[in-house]
Design an enzyme around this catalytic site. Structure first.
Site, mmCIF file in Angstrom:
data_model
loop_
_atom_site.group_PDB
_atom_site.id
_atom_site.type_symbol
_atom_site.label_atom_id
_atom_site.label_comp_id
_atom_site.label_asym_id
_atom_site.label_seq_id
_atom_site.Cartn_x
_atom_site.Cartn_y
_atom_site.Cartn_z
ATOM 1 N N GLY A 184 0.805 -1.215 0.000
ATOM 2 C CA GLY A 184 0.000 0.000 0.000
ATOM 3 C C GLY A 184 0.835 1.260 0.000
ATOM 4 C CD GLU A 205 9.192 -0.882 6.270
ATOM 5 O OE1 GLU A 205 9.486 -1.460 7.344
ATOM 6 O OE2 GLU A 205 8.017 -0.679 5.889
ATOM 7 C CB THR A 213 3.811 -8.854 5.838
ATOM 8 O OG1 THR A 213 3.990 -8.197 7.091
ATOM 9 C CG2 THR A 213 3.522 -10.326 6.086
ATOM 10 C CB CYS A 214 3.168 -9.070 0.551
ATOM 11 S SG CYS A 214 2.776 -9.988 -0.953
ATOM 12 C CB CYS A 253 2.308 -12.998 -0.903
ATOM 13 S SG CYS A 253 1.309 -11.848 0.040
ATOM 14 C CE LYS A 288 1.036 -17.585 1.416
ATOM 15 N NZ LYS A 288 -0.157 -16.882 1.927
ATOM 16 C CE1 TYR A 291 -3.294 -15.870 3.811
ATOM 17 C CE2 TYR A 291 -5.176 -15.123 5.085
ATOM 18 C CZ TYR A 291 -3.929 -14.884 4.535
ATOM 19 O OH TYR A 291 -3.313 -13.668 4.727
ATOM 20 C CD GLU A 316 -1.883 -20.064 1.762
ATOM 21 O OE1 GLU A 316 -2.461 -19.621 0.764
ATOM 22 O OE2 GLU A 316 -1.161 -19.354 2.505
ATOM 23 N N GLY A 326 -4.408 -15.394 12.947
ATOM 24 C CA GLY A 326 -4.779 -14.093 12.401
ATOM 25 C C GLY A 326 -3.742 -13.018 12.620
ATOM 26 C CG ASP A 338 -2.978 -6.266 6.033
ATOM 27 O OD1 ASP A 338 -3.801 -6.044 5.128
ATOM 28 O OD2 ASP A 338 -2.236 -7.265 6.054
ATOM 29 C CB ALA A 387 -6.197 -17.997 -3.970
ATOM 30 C CG HIS A 397 -12.260 -30.951 -23.969
ATOM 31 N ND1 HIS A 397 -12.820 -31.288 -22.754
ATOM 32 C CD2 HIS A 397 -11.885 -32.129 -24.548
ATOM 33 C CE1 HIS A 397 -12.805 -32.593 -22.611
ATOM 34 N NE2 HIS A 397 -12.233 -33.128 -23.685
ATOM 35 C CD GLU A 444 -13.670 -28.596 -20.840
ATOM 36 O OE1 GLU A 444 -14.378 -28.409 -21.851
ATOM 37 O OE2 GLU A 444 -12.825 -29.507 -20.743
#
Length: 448
Positions: free
Chosen positions: A15, A34, A41-42, A47, A50, A176, A180, A262, A303, A341, A437, A442
């Site tokens: 962000g 920073e 974190t990502c 993310c 991981k 999640y 994971e 969390g 966050d 996801a 296919h 599909e």
């Protein structure tokens, strides 16, 4: 009053980075502070590393099925230490890329901790700077529950710093992150136990998706305790002992305990009280639709607010903030169709409403279309059905309200469907679309 900067950003996660670069493109003077590595974190402990662990674990899972596809059975060895070195080499390259991007954009980078002195003044080390607008983008940090002995447990942050793979891993929390890590570490040969306080894992996802993933993990050999709480953790010379309350009182032994219950907003020690910025439940900064706090010149994204805790959401909020405040392009985000996801195996993904949420809003007119099937990849093996798909539809208008999937490439398929759902696609329009296919995607075009 003359300020040192037009915009000062606290925190260089997705962000903060997005907001700083976009604001600078409008010609304003921007600085970003920073105290850790760029990317938040990502990139550094979420993310990116991981997902790389997921990729490494996939080799182990696919190797088990290789003989069915004609490959000879060869002994293999996984070197965790070598792998993690490769991961952090890649993370370092991303950090360097962010540094160069900020420099090119003309953003001043301050590698120190920042805190408020007042609504326009920031303390950085031993100096003070002033800014017209200030954006708080400090993210969140893993939450540890108040359990006796919790100091013996680690969080997702420390998982990437493990010197070796534990033989027995117990995970507290079936969200999640916990799901994971249970999937990945089991693929590496760890004995994994997952403890969840609710009846099913993955709270917030559609119930059919939750049930499918839970059954699949159990079939893989991951031991699941649901409707279960941890009462205490005790250290012994041979192992860590968790006392749990499930159907009965039991003791679970582990070498490593991961707490994945969390995240909480990382808003302590920012001096928010000095700027009179209001915070709400769990320390989340209160903001309006334009990410503005109760102070006219102070904003917050990501966050550390009480909105959706996902990196792409934080990035979108940062860009929307800069467009609105500095670009004269007012922008408000629509949070109704944010895809998400779970990168476990089988993979799960979702966009839009769950069936339960849709029925709360539209009642009995809601239609649900659900199917389980075996993707082609698994049809040469003895594996059970590995995929399921679900559409939630408004029966009156035939508009698709939500799409949910468990199976290979679920995240990519759902992300693409998310565009169509956001634009109001109907079930009939999906039915009339010709698919490719043989693919898993599909199946969404022929649901009955």
């Amino acid at each position: 009053m003359t300020f040192d900067y037009d915009l000062f950003v606290i925190g260089a996660g997705p962000g903060g980075l997005a907001a700083a670069k976009k604001a600078a493109s409008y010609g304003v003077r921007v600085a970003i502070a920073e105290q850790e590595a760029l990317g938040g974190t990502c990139v550094n402990r979420g993310c990116v590393p991981k997902k790389l662990i997921v990729c490494a674990a996939d080799f182990a899972l696919q190797n088990k099925m290789a003989q069915t596809y004609g490959w000879s059975d060869c002994p293999t060895y996984f070197d965790w230490t070598l792998f993690i070195k490769s991961v952090y080499k890649h993370v370092d390259s991303i950090n360097e890329s962010y540094f160069q991007q900020l420099q090119k954009a003309g953003v001043e980078i301050i590698s120190e901790r920042a805190s408020f002195i007042d609504a326009h003044t920031i303390s950085i080390g031993e100096r003070k700077v002033t800014a017209d607008k200030i954006l708080i983008a400090v993210g969140g940090q893993p939450l540890k529950p108040n359990i006796p002995g919790i100091e013996y447990a680690i969080t997702s942050r420390e998982m990437f710093q493990l010197p070796y793979l534990p033989k027995r891993l117990t995970i507290i929390g079936g969200g999640y992150i916990g799901v994971e890590f249970s999937s990945m570490m089991h693929a590496f040969g760890c004995q994994v136990t997952l403890i969840e306080k609710e009846k099913m894992i993955l709270s917030g996802f559609d119930d059919d998706i939750r049930s499918h993933v839970q059954q699949a993990l159990s079939k893989r050999g991951i031991k699941l305790f649901t409707n279960t709480t941890v009462q205490k953790i005790k250290y012994s010379e041979e192992s860590l002992l968790l006392t749990i309350n499930s159907e009965s009182r039991e003791i679970v032994a582990a070498d490593t305990i991961l707490v994945a219950t969390g995240y909480t907003p990382n808003t302590k020690n920012l001096g928010l009280e000095n700027a009179h910025v209001e915070i709400g439940e769990h320390g989340a900064i209160k903001v309006d639709e334009e990410s503005r706090t109760n102070q006219e010149n102070i904003f917050a994204v990501g966050d550390c607010t009480n909105r959706i805790q996902l990196s792409p959401v934080a990035k979108a909020e940062g860009i929307a903030f800069a467009n609105t405040v500095f670009g004269n392009k007012p922008q408000k985000l629509n949070y109704d169709y944010v895809p998400s996801a779970v990168f476990c195996r089988p993979e799960a993904a979702s966009v839009g409403m769950t069936e339960a949420k849709a029925r709360e809003k539209f009642g009995e007119s809601v239609k649900s279309y659900y199917s389980e099937f075996q993707p082609l990849f698994y049809q040469l093996t003895e594996k059970d059905k590995q995929a399921s798909i679900k559409l939630v539809v408004n029966g009156d208008s035939e508009e698709v309200l939500g799409a949910h999937m468990v199976g290979e490439n679920a995240a990519d398929i759902i992300q693409t469907l998310g565009v169509a759902i956001r634009k109001g696609i109907t079930k009939q329009e999906l039915d009339e679309t010709i698919g490719i296919h043989p693919t898993a995607g599909e199946e969404f075009l022929s649901l009955n």
